[in-house]
Design a protein around this motif. Structure first.
Motif, PDB file in Angstrom:
ATOM      1  N   ARG A   6       1.050  -1.432   0.102  1.00  0.00           N
ATOM      2  CA  ARG A   6       0.229   0.234   0.155  1.00  0.00           C
ATOM      3  C   ARG A   6       0.982   1.633   0.050  1.00  0.00           C
ATOM      4  NH1 ARG A   6      -5.395   0.361   1.182  1.00  0.00           N
ATOM      5  NH2 ARG A   6      -5.117   2.683   2.890  1.00  0.00           N
ATOM      6  N   GLU A  16       1.473   4.054  -2.797  1.00  0.00           N
ATOM      7  CA  GLU A  16       0.436   5.538  -1.816  1.00  0.00           C
ATOM      8  C   GLU A  16       1.103   6.541  -2.545  1.00  0.00           C
ATOM      9  OE1 GLU A  16      -1.280   8.207   0.166  1.00  0.00           O
ATOM     10  OE2 GLU A  16      -2.099   6.255  -0.420  1.00  0.00           O
ATOM     11  N   ARG A  51      -5.072   0.028  -4.099  1.00  0.00           N
ATOM     12  CA  ARG A  51      -4.507   0.797  -3.420  1.00  0.00           C
ATOM     13  C   ARG A  51      -5.409   0.187  -2.560  1.00  0.00           C
ATOM     14  NH1 ARG A  51      -4.731   6.032  -0.869  1.00  0.00           N
ATOM     15  NH2 ARG A  51      -6.642   6.153  -0.928  1.00  0.00           N
ATOM     16  N   ASP A  52      -6.972   0.690  -1.812  1.00  0.00           N
ATOM     17  CA  ASP A  52      -7.630   0.424  -0.404  1.00  0.00           C
ATOM     18  C   ASP A  52      -7.685  -1.355  -1.022  1.00  0.00           C
ATOM     19  OD1 ASP A  52      -7.105   2.960  -0.131  1.00  0.00           O
ATOM     20  OD2 ASP A  52      -9.525   3.215  -1.197  1.00  0.00           O
ATOM     21  N   LEU A  68      -5.866  -3.586  -1.292  1.00  0.00           N
ATOM     22  CA  LEU A  68      -4.853  -4.112  -1.228  1.00  0.00           C
ATOM     23  C   LEU A  68      -4.875  -5.050   0.058  1.00  0.00           C
ATOM     24  CD1 LEU A  68      -1.456  -1.847  -2.647  1.00  0.00           C
ATOM     25  CD2 LEU A  68      -2.412  -4.681  -3.559  1.00  0.00           C
ATOM     26  N   ALA A 101       0.969  -4.888  -6.433  1.00  0.00           N
ATOM     27  CA  ALA A 101       1.516  -2.887  -6.356  1.00  0.00           C
ATOM     28  C   ALA A 101       2.715  -2.958  -6.823  1.00  0.00           C
ATOM     29  CB  ALA A 101       1.842  -3.667  -5.223  1.00  0.00           C
TER      30      ALA A 101
END
Length: 317
Positions: A26, A30, A64-65, A67, A79
């Motif tokens: 993440r 990010e 991302r949310d 993962l 990722a």
């Protein structure tokens, strides 16, 4: 009566473990999210690249949310693919900001980003076309090379990402559709939406992955295939940017009724580099009437952003 307390505790422990394992992944994604936000902050909302950037930011945040929610079989591979994939778009932005040509697949979007007759939805489609049909196959092959695995190993997660994209694309299309649609615009826009879809694009991209993987030991053939892919995707991008907004009646401010937040001429004048590009990528006279020299600073210091990309540890394909 069975004791469900242990089962619930085990489920919580598994969720916690998955979340902890996904934390580094993440964090890597990010960093991409922050880069996309910086790019968007430096562009006027009506700019065509800004339109695509908002869409891409939404998709990247969604990946991302997910993962750490058990949505992917190998969050680490997802990722890594996400970061390598993003690198292609970030380099196209950096190239344009430095006065250089982006790849042929991206050139139509950057050249027509301030065209008065192109609708926001068309900019979004053109960006997705370039990023999915050209950048994604290269990113998958590069990720597999780095991980020492066959594409089939990550294919399951590749298709799971399709579902995430489908969710985001539906919402974005509804937001970007001009409305109420004049009758004269409805037919060509509906046709355009029927011609291009995320699902079809990603299926085509996977076919390109398989071809590139078979050619990995033949560098000359692989380069020729990649060049041909780049050019053909660029041609489709040009078609997606056919100026349909010219069919709309004037808006209340006197500009085309495209639903854009400002008249296109004003948007072009506010572009950080105040320039448009010709079809071959040469710098043309800006909207303010001047000519910008090659190497002019980009909207968010994209040349510096490229250095930050390299220094941040974000992989690049």
């Amino acid at each position: 009566m069975p004791d469900t307390t242990v089962d619930r505790t085990t489920a919580v422990d598994r969720t916690t473990a998955v979340t902890a394992q996904a934390a580094p992944e993440r964090a890597r994604v990010e960093r991409v999210v922050r880069r996309l936000r910086r790019i968007g902050a430096g562009l006027p909302p009506a700019d065509g690249v800004a339109v695509f950037n908002r869409l891409y930011l939404t998709v990247t945040e969604a990946v991302r949310d997910r993962l750490g929610r058990g949505r992917f079989a190998d969050p680490r591979a997802v990722a890594q693919l996400d970061v390598v994939f993003a690198g292609h778009y970030l380099r196209a932005v950096a190239a344009d900001a430095a006065g250089h040509e982006p790849p042929a697949s991206w050139r139509p979007l950057f050249a027509l980003r301030a065209h008065p007759g192109v609708l926001p939805l068309q900019f979004a489609l053109a960006g997705m076309n370039a990023h999915i049909q050209h950048d994604l196959p290269l990113a998958v092959v590069e990720t597999c090379r780095r991980r020492g695995c066959e594409p089939a190993v990550i294919e399951e997660d590749y298709h799971r990402i399709n579902r995430v994209l489908a969710e985001v694309e539906t919402a974005v299309r509804e937001q970007l559709m001009p409305g109420p649609d004049p009758l004269e615009l409805a037919e060509p826009l509906t046709h355009l939406l029927g011609v291009w879809s995320v699902a079809a694009a990603r299926e085509g991209a996977w076919s390109a992955v398989e071809a590139l993987w078979e050619l990995r030991h033949l560098p000359g053939a692989a380069r020729a295939f990649s060049t041909a892919l780049d050019g053909s995707v660029g041609l489709l991008g040009r078609a997606l940017l056919l100026p349909l907004g010219a069919l709309l009646p004037p808006g209340p401010d006197g500009g085309p009724g495209t639903g854009r937040q400002a008249p296109p001429t004003a948007a072009a004048a506010r572009l950080p580099e105040a320039r448009n590009r010709t079809a071959d990528g040469a710098v043309a006279a800006g909207a303010a009437g001047g000519t910008v020299a090659a190497g002019a600073p980009g909207p968010t210091g994209a040349g510096g952003d490229q250095a930050q990309l390299e220094c941040s540890g974000l992989p690049s394909a």
